[in-house]
Design a protein around this motif. Structure first.
Motif: not given
Length: 405
Positions: A274-275, A260, A319-322, A227, A230, A271
């Motif tokens: 993902y967040i 976000i 954080c973002r899962r990316d 992650c 963001i 979310l």
């Protein structure tokens, strides 16, 4: 006393030393190098066929093989006892560690939701490692049983597997890490649809089990995040148990919405998965952080609940899962660990999160193929965990790679 691990990455003392009894072969220039560990992996509806295919890949078993690493998908959980007995009888290796998982992995390959096995035979002098069964409540019995060995062979690092249903698992991880001279464990929590079984010579359950290695074993380990932050770091102004009330003096939900962005803030139901919340690790020189799930939101009171206890004064970021960032970070980790290798590694263990693998990197074993592209044909086995262990902490959405040199 060994020099402590630099966070997430270290070469164990003696990593480049020749070890008594280890297998060597000569290269064309006449120098001696350590041979790779034997390993195999296979999927088959019949566990006996999967075992046979693994044994065929292993070939002749070196006399120096003393410790087996075994990872089995939970589709074969009912046969785990028989699988261990069969490998023990066929290889002559008495001591085994490992886990079941909803997914397992090996060099360049991933297996999910199908009967599959990955196995590797490590070659270590028997005095340089110690297998221990499940620690369920405390380490009192562990200290009694292993105190003499630890006094003669100070453990440097442990590979451990745990039961995610045991509320004491995280505390046991911290206590066991203190028994090592580097304060360092690696591994993960078993993932399964039913019982979270682990392996420590036989089938174990309910706690934390694994193997400790002495300072004479050459080991490197590093962690990769899945992650990416963001927004900026925030200070928890007010919180209770796992509920964030105020960040930087503002309602926690207002801060989350700002970080976000407007589009996601309009539909907070998107979310999940993902967040996340990120808890920076104090004193880390690598910017490391623990990723925790968002588990609840109260729009009426501006509250955000996360999957960990909150502490006023501590920093937090969202954080973002990316996927792209995860690939980049895995590449960074692989370059870093490769640059520290004193010689080609003999074998390795990879523990990745269930939220990674096909769910983040894509199909066709993309995550393991990225590791293979960087390291080559290094024997690697491992599994997809319900929580990853590195140093004395329990992580999420990370990949932990450990190499034996």
């Amino acid at each position: 006393m060994a020099k402590p691990l630099q966070h997430i990455s270290h070469t164990a003392p003696g990593a480049t030393r020749r070890r008594a009894g280890a297998t060597r072969h000569s290269t064309l220039d006449g120098s001696n190098t350590m041979t790779s560990f034997r390993f195999g992996h296979a999927a088959d509806p019949d566990w006996r066929q999967a075992v046979d295919r693994c044994l065929t890949q292993i070939g002749s078993v070196p006399q120096e093989a003393t410790l087996g690493f075994l990872y089995v998908t939970d589709a074969l959980a009912d046969e785990l006892d028989e699988i261990i007995r069969t490998f023990r009888g066929a290889t002559g290796v008495d001591q085994w560690v490992g886990s079941i998982g909803l997914g397992i992995c090996a060099t360049g390959a991933e297996y999910y939701e199908e009967p599959a096995i990955a196995v590797m035979l490590g070659e270590f002098p028997t005095e340089d490692f110690r297998v221990f069964p499940s620690l369920v409540e405390d380490l009192d019995d562990f200290d009694l049983r292993n105190g003499e060995w630890m006094g003669a062979n100070p453990p440097y690092l442990g590979l451990v597997h745990g039961d995610p249903s045991n509320a004491l698992t995280e505390a046991l991880i911290q206590q066991l890490a203190q028994r090592t001279t580097a304060g360092f464990l690696v591994g993960g929590l078993a993932s399964a649809r039913a019982d979270a079984l682990t392996i420590a010579d036989g089938v174990t359950r309910g706690g934390l089990s694994g193997v400790l290695f002495s300072e004479r074993v050459g080991i490197l380990t590093r962690l990769s995040q899945g992650c990416s932050p963001i927004g900026p770091h925030h200070v928890i102004s007010e919180g209770q148990r796992n509920i964030l009330m105020r960040l930087d003096g503002e309602p926690a939900l207002d801060v989350l919405k700002r970080d976000i962005g407007e589009i996601l803030a309009r539909d907070l139901s998107r979310l999940g998965g993902y967040i996340f919340a990120g808890l920076p690790i104090q004193g880390s020189d690598t910017g490391d952080y623990l990723v925790r799930n968002l588990v609840g939101i109260d729009p009426n009171h501006g509250l955000v609940a996360i999957g960990d206890l909150v502490e006023p004064g501590r920093e937090l970021m969202f954080c973002r899962r990316d996927a792209d960032t995860a690939r980049e970070d895995l590449d960074r980790m692989l370059k870093g660990i490769k640059g520290r290798l004193p010689a080609p590694p003999r074998g390795g263990i990879y523990v990745s999160c269930l939220g990674r693998g096909v769910n983040l990197f894509g199909p066709d074993s993309a995550e393991l193929k990225q590791i293979h592209a960087a390291l080559g044909d290094v024997p690697i086995v491992g599994f997809y965990a319900n929580g990853e262990i590195s140093q004395d902490r329990l992580y999420g959405y990370t990949g932990v790679l450990t190499l034996f040199t």
